[in-house]
Design a protein around this motif. Structure first.
Motif, PDB file in Angstrom:
ATOM      1  N   SER A  36     -70.779  36.432 -14.269  1.00 45.84           N
ATOM      2  CA  SER A  36     -72.026  36.170 -15.555  1.00 45.84           C
ATOM      3  C   SER A  36     -73.246  34.920 -16.019  1.00 45.84           C
ATOM      4  O   SER A  36     -72.228  34.367 -15.135  1.00 45.84           O
ATOM      5  CB  SER A  36     -70.911  35.556 -16.880  1.00 45.84           C
ATOM      6  N   SER A  41     -79.442  40.934 -17.720  1.00 50.18           N
ATOM      7  CA  SER A  41     -79.535  41.344 -18.916  1.00 50.18           C
ATOM      8  C   SER A  41     -81.080  41.091 -19.417  1.00 50.18           C
ATOM      9  O   SER A  41     -81.605  41.352 -20.027  1.00 50.18           O
ATOM     10  CB  SER A  41     -79.030  40.621 -20.414  1.00 50.18           C
ATOM     11  N   THR A  42     -81.166  39.684 -18.851  1.00 52.87           N
ATOM     12  CA  THR A  42     -82.629  39.088 -19.115  1.00 52.87           C
ATOM     13  C   THR A  42     -83.749  40.056 -17.737  1.00 52.87           C
ATOM     14  O   THR A  42     -84.368  40.171 -18.612  1.00 52.87           O
ATOM     15  CB  THR A  42     -82.982  37.581 -18.580  1.00 52.87           C
TER      16      THR A  42
HETATM   17  N1  LIG Z   1     -82.725  34.885 -26.119  1.00 48.15           N
HETATM   18  C1  LIG Z   1     -82.081  33.708 -25.093  1.00 48.15           C
HETATM   19  N2  LIG Z   1     -82.874  32.514 -25.152  1.00 48.15           N
HETATM   20  C2  LIG Z   1     -82.583  31.545 -24.457  1.00 48.15           C
HETATM   21  N3  LIG Z   1     -81.574  31.416 -23.248  1.00 48.15           N
HETATM   22  C3  LIG Z   1     -81.608  33.038 -22.813  1.00 48.15           C
HETATM   23  C4  LIG Z   1     -81.553  33.780 -23.853  1.00 48.15           C
HETATM   24  N4  LIG Z   1     -80.991  34.783 -23.726  1.00 48.15           N
HETATM   25  C5  LIG Z   1     -80.233  35.128 -22.525  1.00 48.15           C
HETATM   26  N5  LIG Z   1     -80.235  33.473 -21.999  1.00 48.15           N
HETATM   27  C6  LIG Z   1     -79.644  32.615 -20.844  1.00 48.15           C
HETATM   28  O1  LIG Z   1     -80.466  33.243 -19.883  1.00 48.15           O
HETATM   29  C7  LIG Z   1     -79.184  33.228 -18.796  1.00 48.15           C
HETATM   30  C8  LIG Z   1     -78.971  34.387 -18.107  1.00 48.15           C
HETATM   31  O2  LIG Z   1     -78.083  35.428 -19.453  1.00 48.15           O
HETATM   32  P1  LIG Z   1     -78.350  36.419 -19.315  1.00 48.15           P
HETATM   33  O3  LIG Z   1     -78.303  36.859 -20.460  1.00 48.15           O
HETATM   34  O4  LIG Z   1     -80.034  36.948 -18.566  1.00 48.15           O
HETATM   35  O5  LIG Z   1     -77.481  36.487 -18.182  1.00 48.15           O
HETATM   36  P2  LIG Z   1     -76.305  38.411 -17.627  1.00 48.15           P
HETATM   37  O6  LIG Z   1     -75.936  37.433 -16.159  1.00 48.15           O
HETATM   38  O7  LIG Z   1     -77.219  39.464 -18.012  1.00 48.15           O
HETATM   39  O8  LIG Z   1     -74.752  37.283 -17.959  1.00 48.15           O
HETATM   40  P3  LIG Z   1     -73.783  38.261 -18.967  1.00 48.15           P
HETATM   41  O9  LIG Z   1     -72.533  38.562 -17.377  1.00 48.15           O
HETATM   42  O10 LIG Z   1     -72.570  37.195 -19.309  1.00 48.15           O
HETATM   43  O11 LIG Z   1     -74.224  39.069 -19.592  1.00 48.15           O
HETATM   44  C9  LIG Z   1     -78.107  31.901 -19.111  1.00 48.15           C
HETATM   45  O12 LIG Z   1     -78.377  30.686 -19.089  1.00 48.15           O
HETATM   46  C10 LIG Z   1     -78.630  32.042 -21.494  1.00 48.15           C
HETATM   47  O13 LIG Z   1     -78.336  31.345 -22.019  1.00 48.15           O
END
Ligand SMILES: Nc1ncnc2c1ncn2[C@@H]1O[C@H](COP(=O)(O)OP(=O)(O)OP(=O)(O)O)[C@@H](O)[C@H]1O
Ligand SMILES: [Mg+2]
Length: 312
Positions: A36, A41-42
């Motif tokens: 996580s 997702s980014t």
């Molecule tokens: N819209 C946003 N604005 C600022 N920071 C963000 C935003 N979306 C995500 N982040 C930050 O970017 C980082 C990566 O987030 P992301 O959602 O891409 O991770 P993930 O691997 O998809 O996690 P998960 O498995 O929990 O969905 C995290 O530190 C998150 O807090």
């Protein structure tokens, strides 16, 4: 079909996706796994420039020969939902509760073809649903999202994504909000879509079981970087990176064996240390790992790892 090269994505000053390179070939199912917050997702949303807060500062996203990062807003809108469709984690929440499923199918088509007739859209929806072995179409078309189970809504969302016959589906944790039987149905459906329509897929999941069951290729991501890529068979049965091994050991099993947690926490995204981001949690790390960012090491035609030592 999709070739992401050295992608860098920031939220303000926070450098989240770092030098990510990944390819999805025709008809291939590729996934990004990682814990996580690592930036999965980014990375996925960047393919369609879906997050207004995110800025892509470097690299390219080549889709069918064109760089998506160079398209303007209206050119990207034409790609979204038509050539590339997106499926989200929680379908019920991503559907308009005031509209029936039938109108949802029609709207998916009308977003790209305003003149599409309702009867034609529903006929097409029925054909797609039958191909995907989703029955009771009449009842489903007249239902509202909240009248269906979460698993059914997710399967409908996938069927709806097929209305414009996209070449690529991006799916963010498509099974995470579901119980295990509904998860199995969604996995089966995604496989049918891939087989019947030859649709390529890029899927984000933190579930290694989903990766193992569904995908051809896997990219392991940690702290915004790819640590290892390979055929899913390589990654599951012959993992090379200590992080990949730790992720696999952390998967719960049915035999009562207690999964091994990965000690420590991932680095903060603003912590720009020079070395490998996994070094502080890595059982194999040496001095060099804190100083030198690992380069890509090719293990085989399909398998590559970013580690200073584990390829030796
Ligand atoms: N819209 C946003 N604005 C600022 N920071 C963000 C935003 N979306 C995500 N982040 C930050 O970017 C980082 C990566 O987030 P992301 O959602 O891409 O991770 P993930 O691997 O998809 O996690 P998960 O498995 O929990 O969905 C995290 O530190 C998150 O807090
Ligand atoms: Mg996510």
């Amino acid at each position: 079909m999709l070739d992401i090269k050295n992608l860098n994505v920031y939220y303000g000053k926070t450098h989240v996706v770092r030098d990510l390179s990944l390819k999805v070939n025709d008809g291939e199912i590729v996934c990004i796994v990682g814990e996580s917050g690592c930036g999965k997702s980014t990375a996925l949303k960047s393919v369609l420039m879906l997050d207004k807060n995110a800025s892509v500062t470097g690299g390219s996203i080549i889709f069918n020969g064109k760089d998506i990062t160079k398209l303007n807003a209206s050119q990207i809108r034409k790609v979204r939902g038509s050539k590339i469709a997106m499926v989200f984690q929680n379908a019920v929440l991503s559907m308009d509760p005031t509209k029936t499923i039938g109108s949802l199918f029609c709207e998916t088509v009308r977003a790209h073809n305003k003149k599409a007739q309702k009867a034609d859209c529903l006929k097409k929806a029925e054909d797609i649903m039958k191909k995907l072995r989703l029955w009771e179409t009449e009842r489903i078309f007249t239902s509202y999202p909240f009248e269906l189970s979460g698993g059914m809504c997710q399967r409908i969302a996938i069927a709806a994504a097929m209305m414009n016959t996209p070449q690529l589906i991006l799916a963010d944790e498509p099974t995470s909000a579901l119980d295990v039987t509904a998860q199995a149905q969604v996995i089966r459906l995604l496989k049918q879509v891939n087989k019947n329509f030859n649709t390529s897929m890029l899927i984000v999941t933190h579930n290694m079981g989903v990766a193992a069951n569904l995908t051809d290729k896997t990219a392991v991501m940690y702290a915004g970087r790819i640590m290892e890529t390979g055929s899913t068979d390589d990654i599951i049965n012959n993992p090379s990176h200590p992080y990949t091994k730790a992720l696999i050991n952390a998967v719960p099993e049915m035999n009562g064996k207690i999964p091994e947690a990965i000690e420590g926490l991932p680095p903060e995204f603003n912590d720009d240390t020079a070395g490998c981001p996994f070094a502080p949690r890595c059982s194999m790390s040496k001095d060099l790992c804190y100083k030198k960012l690992p380069q890509k090491h090719i293990l085989s035609e399909s398998h590559a790892v970013y580690c200073n030592y584990c390829y030796i």
